[in-house]
Design an enzyme around this catalytic site. Structure first.
Site, PDB file in Angstrom:
ATOM      1  N   HIS A  27       0.869  -1.187   0.000  1.00 17.48           N
ATOM      2  CA  HIS A  27       0.000   0.000   0.000  1.00 17.48           C
ATOM      3  C   HIS A  27       0.906   1.237   0.000  1.00 17.48           C
ATOM      4  O   HIS A  27       2.021   1.185   0.531  1.00 17.48           O
ATOM      5  CB  HIS A  27      -0.833  -0.060   1.290  1.00 17.48           C
ATOM      6  CG  HIS A  27      -1.895   0.970   1.421  1.00 17.48           C
ATOM      7  ND1 HIS A  27      -1.639   2.263   1.815  1.00 17.48           N
ATOM      8  CD2 HIS A  27      -3.240   0.894   1.243  1.00 17.48           C
ATOM      9  CE1 HIS A  27      -2.779   2.944   1.875  1.00 17.48           C
ATOM     10  NE2 HIS A  27      -3.772   2.133   1.531  1.00 17.48           N
ATOM     11  N   ASP A  62       2.897  -4.603   8.060  1.00 18.94           N
ATOM     12  CA  ASP A  62       1.729  -3.736   7.912  1.00 18.94           C
ATOM     13  C   ASP A  62       0.495  -4.624   8.085  1.00 18.94           C
ATOM     14  O   ASP A  62       0.126  -5.383   7.201  1.00 18.94           O
ATOM     15  CB  ASP A  62       1.784  -3.081   6.523  1.00 18.94           C
ATOM     16  CG  ASP A  62       0.494  -2.347   6.179  1.00 18.94           C
ATOM     17  OD1 ASP A  62      -0.490  -2.456   6.938  1.00 18.94           O
ATOM     18  OD2 ASP A  62       0.475  -1.682   5.131  1.00 18.94           O
ATOM     19  N   GLN A  68      -4.833  -4.820   7.202  1.00 21.60           N
ATOM     20  CA  GLN A  68      -5.933  -5.685   6.765  1.00 21.60           C
ATOM     21  C   GLN A  68      -6.071  -6.941   7.623  1.00 21.60           C
ATOM     22  O   GLN A  68      -7.044  -7.677   7.479  1.00 21.60           O
ATOM     23  CB  GLN A  68      -5.725  -6.111   5.299  1.00 21.60           C
ATOM     24  CG  GLN A  68      -5.786  -4.970   4.308  1.00 21.60           C
ATOM     25  CD  GLN A  68      -7.166  -4.325   4.257  1.00 21.60           C
ATOM     26  OE1 GLN A  68      -8.188  -4.945   4.531  1.00 21.60           O
ATOM     27  NE2 GLN A  68      -7.203  -3.051   3.898  1.00 21.60           N
ATOM     28  N   LYS A  78     -10.626  -0.618  10.340  1.00 21.76           N
ATOM     29  CA  LYS A  78     -10.839  -1.742   9.417  1.00 21.76           C
ATOM     30  C   LYS A  78     -11.261  -2.990  10.191  1.00 21.76           C
ATOM     31  O   LYS A  78     -11.454  -4.051   9.622  1.00 21.76           O
ATOM     32  CB  LYS A  78      -9.567  -2.020   8.627  1.00 21.76           C
ATOM     33  CG  LYS A  78      -9.209  -0.870   7.685  1.00 21.76           C
ATOM     34  CD  LYS A  78      -7.905  -1.122   6.998  1.00 21.76           C
ATOM     35  CE  LYS A  78      -7.350   0.112   6.329  1.00 21.76           C
ATOM     36  NZ  LYS A  78      -8.065   0.545   5.144  1.00 21.76           N
ATOM     37  N   CYS A 112      -4.798   2.292  -3.688  1.00 27.30           N
ATOM     38  CA  CYS A 112      -3.544   2.798  -3.096  1.00 27.30           C
ATOM     39  C   CYS A 112      -2.413   1.781  -3.229  1.00 27.30           C
ATOM     40  O   CYS A 112      -1.592   1.633  -2.305  1.00 27.30           O
ATOM     41  CB  CYS A 112      -3.718   3.178  -1.633  1.00 27.30           C
ATOM     42  SG  CYS A 112      -4.891   4.479  -1.382  1.00 27.30           S
TER      43      CYS A 112
END
Ligand code: PMP
Length: 387
Positions: free
Chosen positions: A109, A183, A186, A209, A345
């Site tokens: 991303h 990261d 998600q 999220k 993104c």
């Protein structure tokens, strides 16, 4: 499943399939935030009155809940505005000055690309194969060529749902004295995360999220690294002593939380994590929706799917030959189906695939197979109109 917990769906007939962008919020999250604002709203870490103490206790309880949720110690959790701020914090407070090179994957991303560029770090990229998976041997030879780097890789790709083998990626990186940031934007809503058994050095995520509010997330960091890090921002709450000549700072994690924090949001985040914890069969639900969506899409003419990988979670991305993804998005929105079209993104992987963007369905616990059927019907209708 669970739709009744979400006031959003009581007011409309929408099919919401843009959960990778942000999820809807259950009543318990809204109630927790509302309770703070209506019965003990006050600032934290500041003073002696009862309300302030209650707000401080709730905020710190949120930190403890989050730490427990990912298997961390509470002093290893720095609250941030979200994943983006967590990565920017790490880039400027730890990576810049200590590392020359950051190793990224092709699936990242923009939030995991720009902070490194803005801090003048050299970027090396591990490519992905035709199913969008990282080849571990190629990865190892890249890491071997760049020892003492920071590896920063997404746990789950927001654009294609690929779940990276982060345990192996971390083990290999550590062999060559690299540190690893994952990261997890998600992943929080879809996978069980245990930072200690992963032995990950840093892990970043956002509440919104994962059924929580916007404006809050966190950076997990092993305490020994937090101790080495300088503050990211200066201001109230993060100091021991201030004079015009010099200032001294609190111990981590408080040193990294300057100014009034997102108090209600932290409290809402705690409620979201407790909500996730009591859901049964979360991963099985996720898997069955994804498999169902994939086989339903494969039955359509002119469908382009970008991976046949089995290690996917949360999202499925596709295109229809000869039709622009945005045109599909507009026609589905007119039929009350909210899904995302565009580059998500993640422009580098779009460029590598030679496309501008995709159509992405992304799932949450309230989505159903019936909604997927309706989406496929609406998609067929959109295709007929656009042909
Ligand atoms: N990384 C990934 C994989 C994401 O999906 C997102 C959000 N789309 C981010 C980072 C940035 O998260 P936030 O905007 O909440 O900071």
């Amino acid at each position: 499943m669970n739709k009744k917990d979400f006031p959003f769906f009581q007011n409309n007939e929408l099919i919401y399939l843009d959960n990778a962008a942000t999820s809807q919020k259950p009543q318990v999250v809204l109630d927790a935030m509302n309770e703070y604002y209506t019965s003990y709203c006050s600032n934290i870490h500041r003073g002696s009155h009862e309300l302030g103490n209650k707000a401080t206790e709730s905020y710190e309880e949120a930190r403890r809940t989050l730490a427990k949720f990912i298997g961390a110690q509470e002093n290893e959790i720095v609250f941030t505005r979200g994943t983006t701020e967590a990565i920017n914090l790490l880039a400027s407070s730890y990576v810049k000055g200590n590392f020359d090179t950051v190793i990224l994957s092709e699936l990242e991303h923009h939030s995991n690309i720009l902070p490194w560029q803005l801090n003048d770090l050299h970027i090396e990229v591990i490519g992905v194969d035709q199913d969008l998976n990282i080849n571990l041997e190629e990865y190892e030879s890249l890491v071997k060529k760049n020892p003492h780097s920071l590896v920063s890789i997404t746990h789950i790709s927001n654009a294609f749902g690929i779940v990276n083998p982060i345990k192996e990626l971390i083990q290999i990186a550590h062999k060559y004295e690299c540190k690893v940031l994952i990261d997890g934007a998600q992943a929080l809503a879809h996978l069980k995360i245990d930072v200690k058994s992963l032995d990950v050095d840093f892990y970043a995520f956002s509440a919104h999220k994962a059924y929580g509010p916007t404006g809050i997330g966190a950076l997990y960091a092993k305490y020994e690294f937090l101790e080495e890090m300088n503050p990211y921002q200066g201001g109230g709450s993060m100091i021991n002593e201030v004079s015009f000549e010099y200032s001294t700072f609190l111990d981590p994690p408080f040193r990294f939380e300057a100014g009034t924090q997102a108090i209600a949001e932290a409290i809402g985040f705690k409620a979201a994590l407790e909500y996730i914890k009591q859901i049964k069969g979360l991963q099985a639900h996720d898997k069955s929706l994804l498999e169902y969506a994939k086989s339903s899409l494969e039955a359509l003419d002119d469908i382009i799917l970008y991976t046949q990988a089995k290690n996917v979670s949360g999202s499925i991305s596709f295109n229809i030959k000869g039709i622009h993804h945005d045109d599909i998005g507009i026609l589905l929105s007119k039929q009350n189906i909210m899904l995302r079209t565009g580059h998500h993104c993640a422009m580098p992987i779009m460029k590598r695939l030679g496309i501008e963007g995709t159509i992405r369905m992304s799932f949450a616990i309230y989505n159903t197979k019936e909604e997927i059927d309706k989406t496929i019907n609406a998609l067929s209708k959109a295709i007929r109109i656009l042909r």
